[in-house]
Write a protein that holds these residues in place. Structure first.
Motif, PDB file in Angstrom:
ATOM      1  N   GLU A 142       0.830  -1.233   0.064  1.00  0.00           N
ATOM      2  CA  GLU A 142       0.005   0.028  -0.077  1.00  0.00           C
ATOM      3  C   GLU A 142       0.866   1.350   0.185  1.00  0.00           C
ATOM      4  N   ILE A 143       0.753   2.133  -1.104  1.00  0.00           N
ATOM      5  CA  ILE A 143       1.630   3.391  -1.127  1.00  0.00           C
ATOM      6  C   ILE A 143       0.912   4.462  -0.669  1.00  0.00           C
ATOM      7  N   THR A 144       1.644   5.183   0.041  1.00  0.00           N
ATOM      8  CA  THR A 144       1.411   6.682   0.578  1.00  0.00           C
ATOM      9  C   THR A 144       2.438   7.631   0.209  1.00  0.00           C
ATOM     10  N   PHE A 145       1.856   8.850  -0.498  1.00  0.00           N
ATOM     11  CA  PHE A 145       2.827   9.913  -0.594  1.00  0.00           C
ATOM     12  C   PHE A 145       2.571  10.925   0.402  1.00  0.00           C
ATOM     13  N   ASP A 146       3.764  11.773   0.729  1.00  0.00           N
ATOM     14  CA  ASP A 146       3.734  12.839   1.770  1.00  0.00           C
ATOM     15  C   ASP A 146       3.145  14.020   1.208  1.00  0.00           C
ATOM     16  N   SER A 147       2.885  14.032   0.020  1.00  0.00           N
ATOM     17  CA  SER A 147       1.975  15.198  -0.807  1.00  0.00           C
ATOM     18  C   SER A 147       0.594  14.977  -0.653  1.00  0.00           C
ATOM     19  N   GLU A 148      -0.136  15.851  -0.133  1.00  0.00           N
ATOM     20  CA  GLU A 148      -1.587  15.623   0.085  1.00  0.00           C
ATOM     21  C   GLU A 148      -2.398  15.493  -1.252  1.00  0.00           C
ATOM     22  N   ASP A 149      -1.890  16.181  -2.141  1.00  0.00           N
ATOM     23  CA  ASP A 149      -2.705  16.135  -3.344  1.00  0.00           C
ATOM     24  C   ASP A 149      -1.610  15.477  -4.399  1.00  0.00           C
ATOM     25  N   ASN A 150      -0.655  14.925  -4.069  1.00  0.00           N
ATOM     26  CA  ASN A 150       0.300  14.182  -5.001  1.00  0.00           C
ATOM     27  C   ASN A 150       0.984  14.911  -6.154  1.00  0.00           C
ATOM     28  N   ILE A 151       0.923  16.296  -5.732  1.00  0.00           N
ATOM     29  CA  ILE A 151       1.617  17.251  -6.784  1.00  0.00           C
ATOM     30  C   ILE A 151       3.073  17.678  -6.279  1.00  0.00           C
ATOM     31  N   TYR A 152       3.986  17.576  -6.961  1.00  0.00           N
ATOM     32  CA  TYR A 152       5.672  17.990  -6.642  1.00  0.00           C
ATOM     33  C   TYR A 152       5.850  19.048  -7.531  1.00  0.00           C
ATOM     34  N   THR A 153       7.049  19.795  -7.014  1.00  0.00           N
ATOM     35  CA  THR A 153       7.640  20.905  -7.915  1.00  0.00           C
ATOM     36  C   THR A 153       9.142  20.659  -7.853  1.00  0.00           C
TER      37      THR A 153
ATOM     38  N   PRO B 162      11.374  22.412 -18.760  1.00  0.00           N
ATOM     39  CA  PRO B 162      10.001  22.862 -18.190  1.00  0.00           C
ATOM     40  C   PRO B 162       9.059  22.067 -18.769  1.00  0.00           C
ATOM     41  N   ARG B 163       8.187  21.483 -17.876  1.00  0.00           N
ATOM     42  CA  ARG B 163       6.948  20.672 -18.467  1.00  0.00           C
ATOM     43  C   ARG B 163       6.275  20.203 -17.142  1.00  0.00           C
ATOM     44  N   GLN B 164       5.097  19.401 -17.661  1.00  0.00           N
ATOM     45  CA  GLN B 164       4.447  18.839 -16.437  1.00  0.00           C
ATOM     46  C   GLN B 164       4.352  17.445 -16.904  1.00  0.00           C
ATOM     47  N   VAL B 165       4.694  16.579 -15.647  1.00  0.00           N
ATOM     48  CA  VAL B 165       4.923  15.056 -16.150  1.00  0.00           C
ATOM     49  C   VAL B 165       4.136  14.195 -14.971  1.00  0.00           C
ATOM     50  N   PHE B 166       3.412  13.327 -15.583  1.00  0.00           N
ATOM     51  CA  PHE B 166       2.563  12.514 -14.733  1.00  0.00           C
ATOM     52  C   PHE B 166       3.404  11.129 -14.511  1.00  0.00           C
ATOM     53  N   VAL B 167       3.473  10.658 -13.323  1.00  0.00           N
ATOM     54  CA  VAL B 167       4.529   9.426 -13.277  1.00  0.00           C
ATOM     55  C   VAL B 167       3.717   8.554 -12.444  1.00  0.00           C
ATOM     56  N   THR B 168       3.685   7.310 -12.635  1.00  0.00           N
ATOM     57  CA  THR B 168       2.987   6.358 -11.910  1.00  0.00           C
ATOM     58  C   THR B 168       3.909   5.368 -11.389  1.00  0.00           C
ATOM     59  N   LEU B 169       3.830   5.501  -9.777  1.00  0.00           N
ATOM     60  CA  LEU B 169       4.633   4.375  -9.233  1.00  0.00           C
ATOM     61  C   LEU B 169       3.824   2.919  -9.232  1.00  0.00           C
TER      62      LEU B 169
ATOM     63  N   ILE C  80       1.540  10.701  -9.371  1.00  0.00           N
ATOM     64  CA  ILE C  80       1.832  11.802  -8.910  1.00  0.00           C
ATOM     65  C   ILE C  80       2.133  12.524 -10.153  1.00  0.00           C
ATOM     66  N   ARG C  81       1.928  14.021  -9.927  1.00  0.00           N
ATOM     67  CA  ARG C  81       2.372  14.848 -11.071  1.00  0.00           C
ATOM     68  C   ARG C  81       3.378  15.796 -10.695  1.00  0.00           C
TER      69      ARG C  81
END
Length: 571
Positions: free
Chosen positions: A35-46, A89-96, A109-110
């Motif tokens: 079970e995966i849990t990210f530390d970003s509430e909205d799964n968005i990182y910059t 620069p771009r917007q990347v969607f990554v699936t773990l 995540i984005r």
């Protein structure tokens, strides 16, 4: 019953019960999927371009797990912690995806990859630096990319003098001064260094520009010869001679030539100052009478040639085409207009010159049409000029006459308006401008819509160029924060939602091509008198306002072509 036997029986029964309960307990732990849990509430990182990003999710039940970080069809990592550097620069969607023998889990995540915040200074400095007179001021207004998050430092000869975005240099003493601007932001800085030369007023060179070295006009008419872009001319005296005979002298830098007889005339303009004298030699060809070179109708209504295409800087300039010469720019414009696509004239003064394969007669009513794409709330008016082929050589090198419209002669309408545009010194920067009224501004760079590196025409070799004409008072206003309106004018302008000369009540809701109609009888001379032209051969359309509409950018006249209205089917 014997108590000993009874006690033994109870012991045996209890043992049997305990044994049965132990048989119901599994011999190994329960098997759970990860079970995966990210530390970003909205799964968005910059992260910024070139910087490392590290993402370490919490994964439960991950014994002997296999990790896969995937973007589209590409695997970026197979480690439990994602470490990566993005180069653009771009917007990347990554699936773990985490998989074990007990199952798997996936989470998307984005990652927003942002540009570095590094200032870029754009400041067009004349070769050798700025020259100013002793006691005068020079206002220096740079364009700085990321200037809103930058700190500024101005130094003169190494001494800091200001921390403001703009700087006013005061010429208190004669000499050469090194001025340096440094703009510093979070990720770096940029520096521009240049000279300001404070001179005795008598040492500052005089400058002027003429429309041409040669003028053509039919016999019996008058033309105005006027230099423009005049600089450093305080107290100047202008003298004019024709064939060696002095005919005018004074402070007025304008000469009216009366073409009373056919022939070739040598005209000399002389500017005299306290310690300088400059001559400009010109030729005036007085051509045969009007009508000598009139061409009969061919039956073809459409324009047949683009002669010049020089837009002001604008968001459509250089977009999806490459032109390094006027000839290439003309071919681009012809290719667009030939398939009824528009060309944009950019900000104020941008223009296109079209010709026909015949002369268009002055009927006293509507004689030709110019096609634009105006609609209710979107008028970007172009001033229309007309010309006869007075010398008969087939080129638009004769006298231009303005067609007066509803705003002609009004106090708020400015004749002989000039705007100087400055080439940006870095890509994707606004284009600065100044006008002959002392105003300055910029053509905005609209990265959200048009990302070509430069809005400054690539076929203009000089670092500055001047466009001129008649300027209308803008009718652009913000209705709400994101809603802008470019109001219409009554009549007489191209790309204008006129209630009069569009000759239709269609609201053109879809912003399609639609025509404004023009009368040759509205042509006026330089002093506002009727030109009384019997026909014309060429037309010029010029953006007539200097204004921008917020996020929509600069007002720019759009042109799809032109037609002889006398030959338009079903008119």
């Amino acid at each position: 019953m014997n108590k000993t036997i009874l006690f033994a029986a109870i012991i045996l029964l209890s043992a049997a019960t305990i044994s049965c309960q132990e048989e119901n307990i599994p011999s190994v732990k329960e098997k759970y999927p990860p079970e995966i849990t990210f530390d970003s509430e909205d799964n968005i990182y910059t992260v910024k371009v070139g910087n490392e990003i590290r993402i370490a999710p919490r994964v439960s039940h991950a014994e002997n797990a296999a990790y896969s970080w995937r973007s589209e069809s590409e695997i970026l990592s197979e480690d439990s912690v994602f470490v990566h550097v993005f180069e653009a620069p771009r917007q990347v969607f990554v699936t773990l995806t985490v998989a074990t023998e007990n199952g798997k889990d996936s989470e998307e995540i984005r990652i927003d990859v942002a540009d570095l915040v590094i200032p870029e200074i754009s400041l067009t400095v004349p070769e050798g630096g700025y020259n100013i007179a002793l006691g005068s001021e020079l206002k220096i207004i740079p364009v700085v990319k990321h200037g809103d998050v930058s700190l500024f430092s101005w130094t003169v000869n190494g001494i800091e003098v200001s921390d403001e975005p703009e700087y006013v240099f005061i010429g208190e003493s004669i000499g050469a001064f090194e001025v340096q601007l440094t703009a510093t932001a979070e990720d770096g800085e940029d520096t521009e260094t240049f000279m300001v030369n404070v001179l005795d007023p008598a040492e500052i060179p005089f400058e002027w520009t003429f429309e041409s070295d040669e003028f053509n006009v039919s016999v019996g008419r008058r033309i105005r010869i006027r230099p423009y872009n005049i600089k450093n001319a305080d107290g100047a005296v202008y003298s004019w001679s024709v064939d060696g005979e002095n005919v005018q002298s004074g402070s007025e830098a304008v000469f009216i030539f009366n073409a009373s007889e056919e022939g070739v005339y040598d005209v000399t303009a002389t500017m005299s100052g306290s310690d300088m004298k400059i001559d400009k030699h010109l030729t005036v060809n007085v051509c045969p009478p009007e009508g000598t070179y009139k061409r009969p109708s061919t039956g073809n209504a459409k324009w047949n040639k683009v002669y010049e295409f020089l837009p002001a800087p604008g968001q459509f300039v250089n977009e999806n085409y490459s032109a390094s010469t006027m000839e290439e720019a003309v071919r681009y414009a012809e290719s667009r207009l030939s398939v009824e696509q528009y060309v944009s004239l950019g900000g104020f003064g941008g223009y296109i010159v079209l010709g026909f394969d015949h002369s268009i007669d002055n009927s006293g009513s509507y004689d030709f049409q110019v096609i634009g794409n105006s609609f209710d709330g979107s008028s970007e008016p172009g001033i229309v000029w007309v010309m006869q082929d007075e010398n008969g050589d087939g080129y638009p090198n004769d006298t231009w006459y303005e067609l007066k419209g509803s705003e002609y002669g009004k106090p708020e309408t400015i004749s002989d308006y000039e705007v100087t545009y400055y080439r940006p010194s870095a890509p994707q920067m606004p284009v600065q401008w100044t006008d002959n009224l002392g105003n300055s501004g910029e053509i905005d760079y609209l990265a959200a819509f048009h990302r070509q590196d430069y809005y400054y025409p690539a076929w203009v070799e000089e670092d500055t160029y001047v466009l001129k004409g008649t300027r209308l008072e803008p009718r652009t206003e913000m209705i709400t924060e994101n809603y802008w309106v470019n109001g219409e004018y009554e009549w007489g302008y191209a790309d204008n939602f006129s209630p009069v000369d569009r000759l239709t009540e269609d609201d053109n809701y879809n912003a399609g091509a639609n025509a404004n109609h023009f009368r040759i009888s509205d042509a006026v001379t330089f002093d506002g008198q009727p030109a009384n032209l019997k026909y014309i051969d060429f037309i010029k359309i010029v953006t007539g306002v200097n204004v921008k509409a917020g996020w929509l950018g600069e007002n720019s006249t759009e042109v799809f072509g032109a037609k002889d209205y006398h030959l338009v089917d079903g008119k």
